[in-house]
Design a protein around this motif. Structure first.
Motif, PDB file in Angstrom:
ATOM      1  N   ARG A   4      23.175   8.849  25.013  1.00 17.88           N
ATOM      2  CA  ARG A   4      23.332   7.825  26.038  1.00 17.88           C
ATOM      3  C   ARG A   4      24.299   6.735  25.593  1.00 17.88           C
ATOM      4  O   ARG A   4      24.542   6.548  24.419  1.00 17.88           O
ATOM      5  N   GLN A   5      24.816   6.052  26.567  1.00 22.03           N
ATOM      6  CA  GLN A   5      25.620   4.866  26.306  1.00 22.03           C
ATOM      7  C   GLN A   5      24.902   3.697  26.939  1.00 22.03           C
ATOM      8  O   GLN A   5      24.451   3.784  28.070  1.00 22.03           O
ATOM      9  N   VAL A   6      24.773   2.625  26.225  1.00 27.96           N
ATOM     10  CA  VAL A   6      24.130   1.442  26.764  1.00 27.96           C
ATOM     11  C   VAL A   6      25.184   0.367  26.908  1.00 27.96           C
ATOM     12  O   VAL A   6      25.930   0.084  25.980  1.00 27.96           O
ATOM     13  N   ASP A   7      25.273  -0.185  28.106  1.00 29.12           N
ATOM     14  CA  ASP A   7      26.211  -1.276  28.318  1.00 29.12           C
ATOM     15  C   ASP A   7      25.488  -2.579  28.007  1.00 29.12           C
ATOM     16  O   ASP A   7      24.703  -3.073  28.800  1.00 29.12           O
ATOM     17  N   THR A   8      25.723  -3.086  26.802  1.00 28.62           N
ATOM     18  CA  THR A   8      24.982  -4.278  26.398  1.00 28.62           C
ATOM     19  C   THR A   8      25.337  -5.476  27.259  1.00 28.62           C
ATOM     20  O   THR A   8      24.558  -6.393  27.410  1.00 28.62           O
ATOM     21  N   ALA A   9      26.555  -5.449  27.834  1.00 28.28           N
ATOM     22  CA  ALA A   9      26.942  -6.589  28.659  1.00 28.28           C
ATOM     23  C   ALA A   9      26.077  -6.660  29.910  1.00 28.28           C
ATOM     24  O   ALA A   9      25.629  -7.718  30.315  1.00 28.28           O
ATOM     25  N   SER A  10      25.820  -5.492  30.535  1.00 31.63           N
ATOM     26  CA  SER A  10      25.043  -5.533  31.767  1.00 31.63           C
ATOM     27  C   SER A  10      23.547  -5.405  31.511  1.00 31.63           C
ATOM     28  O   SER A  10      22.740  -5.973  32.223  1.00 31.63           O
ATOM     29  N   ASP A  11      23.148  -4.638  30.495  1.00 30.31           N
ATOM     30  CA  ASP A  11      21.715  -4.474  30.252  1.00 30.31           C
ATOM     31  C   ASP A  11      21.131  -5.664  29.497  1.00 30.31           C
ATOM     32  O   ASP A  11      19.933  -5.848  29.464  1.00 30.31           O
ATOM     33  N   GLY A  12      21.977  -6.434  28.847  1.00 26.80           N
ATOM     34  CA  GLY A  12      21.493  -7.542  28.031  1.00 26.80           C
ATOM     35  C   GLY A  12      21.167  -7.023  26.644  1.00 26.80           C
ATOM     36  O   GLY A  12      20.516  -5.993  26.492  1.00 26.80           O
ATOM     37  N   ALA A  13      21.628  -7.755  25.629  1.00 26.08           N
ATOM     38  CA  ALA A  13      21.384  -7.315  24.261  1.00 26.08           C
ATOM     39  C   ALA A  13      19.962  -7.672  23.850  1.00 26.08           C
ATOM     40  O   ALA A  13      19.455  -8.728  24.216  1.00 26.08           O
ATOM     41  N   VAL A  14      19.341  -6.791  23.077  1.00 25.89           N
ATOM     42  CA  VAL A  14      18.039  -7.109  22.503  1.00 25.89           C
ATOM     43  C   VAL A  14      18.236  -8.095  21.357  1.00 25.89           C
ATOM     44  O   VAL A  14      17.579  -9.134  21.286  1.00 25.89           O
ATOM     45  N   ILE A  15      19.136  -7.746  20.450  1.00 27.95           N
ATOM     46  CA  ILE A  15      19.532  -8.746  19.446  1.00 27.95           C
ATOM     47  C   ILE A  15      21.061  -8.793  19.364  1.00 27.95           C
ATOM     48  O   ILE A  15      21.750  -7.810  19.663  1.00 27.95           O
ATOM     49  N   GLU A  16      21.525  -9.917  18.903  1.00 39.02           N
ATOM     50  CA  GLU A  16      22.967 -10.157  18.951  1.00 39.02           C
ATOM     51  C   GLU A  16      23.357 -11.128  17.824  1.00 39.02           C
ATOM     52  O   GLU A  16      22.620 -12.072  17.539  1.00 39.02           O
ATOM     53  N   ALA A  17      24.500 -10.869  17.228  1.00 34.69           N
ATOM     54  CA  ALA A  17      25.103 -11.840  16.306  1.00 34.69           C
ATOM     55  C   ALA A  17      26.293 -12.442  17.028  1.00 34.69           C
ATOM     56  O   ALA A  17      27.121 -11.701  17.579  1.00 34.69           O
ATOM     57  N   ARG A  18      26.351 -13.757  17.045  1.00 36.38           N
ATOM     58  CA  ARG A  18      27.462 -14.401  17.740  1.00 36.38           C
ATOM     59  C   ARG A  18      28.198 -15.318  16.760  1.00 36.38           C
ATOM     60  O   ARG A  18      27.608 -16.258  16.233  1.00 36.38           O
ATOM     61  N   ASP A  19      29.435 -14.980  16.501  1.00 40.26           N
ATOM     62  CA  ASP A  19      30.263 -15.732  15.540  1.00 40.26           C
ATOM     63  C   ASP A  19      29.475 -16.049  14.266  1.00 40.26           C
ATOM     64  O   ASP A  19      29.450 -17.180  13.801  1.00 40.26           O
ATOM     65  N   LEU A  20      28.840 -15.025  13.727  1.00 34.89           N
ATOM     66  CA  LEU A  20      27.909 -15.224  12.612  1.00 34.89           C
ATOM     67  C   LEU A  20      28.645 -15.327  11.266  1.00 34.89           C
ATOM     68  O   LEU A  20      29.469 -14.470  10.936  1.00 34.89           O
TER      69      LEU A  20
END
Ligand SMILES: Nc1ncnc2c1ncn2[C@@H]1O[C@H](COP(=O)(O)OP(=O)(O)OP(=O)(O)O)[C@@H](O)[C@H]1O
Ligand code: SF4
Ligand SMILES: [Mg+2]
Length: 357
Positions: A4-20
């Motif tokens: 499967r492919q998950v679109d994290t942008a539309s499904d929403g990320a479970v966890i995410e690193a942002r400018d970490l």
């Protein structure tokens, strides 16, 4: 195989690193520059998605994994869970760590030789004081991890198990807490080749059964190919290429990924690319493109490549947007061929899309 492919942008990320940004040594008075182990990482993992994080030793994979688990506190940037910034208070972290579980490389090291399988799996339940029938929960977790009938394993000690069974006990110890995410740091590298496939198949089946999200840290691009929906390639503290696994491995857009692929035993269509120069040092990150001192796409810096090499040395850049979520941090990414050869004439438009670091 991946399914499967998950679109994290539309499904929403479970966890995410942002400018970490995560480092070591900033507060010492030793005069040594700080170690920028994770240096501006963007990474999102969707529900039910398996993401592989690959890169050579010392590039920052474990530090990033530990930061995602809340075990390292970032210098800058954020870890988010369902879009909410992670809080580092003791109570908040305890709740978070129940939902985001770690599975380590060496099951022998992770298990206390003097504790039975039952005690090892029940330990997390007791620490987190979870309600419910402990025996049932332990049995369910062992079953999910493929140790059946579970009761037969309750009173066994780690030395009475095979390496693969020990790793299943470690996985059961994570599953018993009903996590949303498993972070597995080199989960099969200490195992015999014969049982590696079984543990990878287990991770895939857990994703199917439970909708688990998994981050698999690995040196092994072959493992990523077999299991991951998406692959993120890390170099010197930063993700330099990411996208659907078959796209990244089938048509890499960053010369570093191309070089890693070229030395795989399975690689039949590429001449091995030997990276020049020293292994990178996270306390001395080069200017411009951090890969430029070793980049095979620049050749010897002569003739037509010289102008581009100047830009590679000086232009700070991050990921270039690309179609279908396949991105790469390379000025020449648009025209990169799988073997890392490039057409300098294409550098301009691609470079225009670079985002300053
Ligand atoms: N606690 C620490 N103190 C100081 N430096 C550290 C610490 N942990 C990691 N580092 C340094 O940070 C950099 C990244 O290390 P990390 O363990 O994250 O790499 P890695 O990609 O997981 O490597 P490997 O594939 O060998 O496990 C390395 O230069 C390492 O020496
Ligand atoms: S930006 Fe330049 S140095 Fe960096 S990977 Fe691309 S071609 Fe190589
Ligand atoms: Mg590591």
């Amino acid at each position: 195989m991946r399914s499967r492919q998950v679109d994290t942008a539309s499904d929403g990320a479970v966890i995410e690193a942002r400018d970490l940004h995560v480092g070591f040594g900033a507060t010492t008075r030793s005069g040594q520059p700080p170690i920028r182990a994770v240096d501006g990482v963007e990474l999102a993992i969707g529900r039910g998605e398996i993401v592989a994080l690959a890169g050579e030793s010392g590039c920052g994979k474990t530090t990033l994994a530990r930061a995602l688990l809340g075990l390292e506190r970032p210098w800058r940037g954020q870890v988010l869970q369902h879009g909410q910034p992670l809080r580092y208070g003791t109570r908040a972290l305890r709740g978070y760590r129940r939902q985001v579980q770690l599975v380590l490389q060496d099951p022998s090291g992770a298990l206390n030789p003097r504790r039975t399988v039952y005690e090892a799996v029940a330990e997390g339940l007791r620490i987190h004081r979870l309600p419910g029938d402990e025996r049932d929960q332990v049995a369910r977790a062992l079953s999910l991890a493929g140790l059946r009938p579970a009761e037969r394993f309750f009173s066994r000690y780690p030395h009475e198990l095979s390496g693969g069974q020990r790793q299943r006990v470690v996985i059961a110890g994570a599953l018993v807490l009903d996590p949303a995410v498993i972070v597995a740091d080199e989960p099969v590298s200490a195992l015999d080749a014969s049982v590696r496939g079984e543990i990878l198949a287990l991770l895939l089946s857990l994703r199917e059964q439970l909708g688990l999200s998994v981050l698999v840290v690995t040196h092994d691009l072959g493992l990523a190919w077999n299991i991951a929906d998406r692959l993120a390639v890390m170099y010197l503290g930063r993700i330099i290429e990411s996208g659907p696994t078959e796209q990244v491995l089938g048509a890499p857009r960053h010369p570093y990924t191309g070089a890693l692929l070229s030395v795989l035993p399975e690689s039949t269509h590429r001449a091995p690319v030997v990276l020049r120069g020293e292994a990178p040092d996270p306390s001395r990150v080069p200017s411009g493109c951090r890969f430029h001192p070793r980049c095979p796409a620049l050749g010897d810096g002569s003739a037509g490549r010289a102008g581009i090499a100047d830009r590679c040395r000086s232009e700070p850049l991050r990921m270039l947007p690309a179609a279908a979520g396949h991105t790469a941090a390379c000025l020449l990414a648009r025209s990169s061929e799988p073997d890392g050869s490039v057409d300098p004439a294409d550098a301009g438009p691609a470079a225009d899309r670079a985002v300053p670091a």
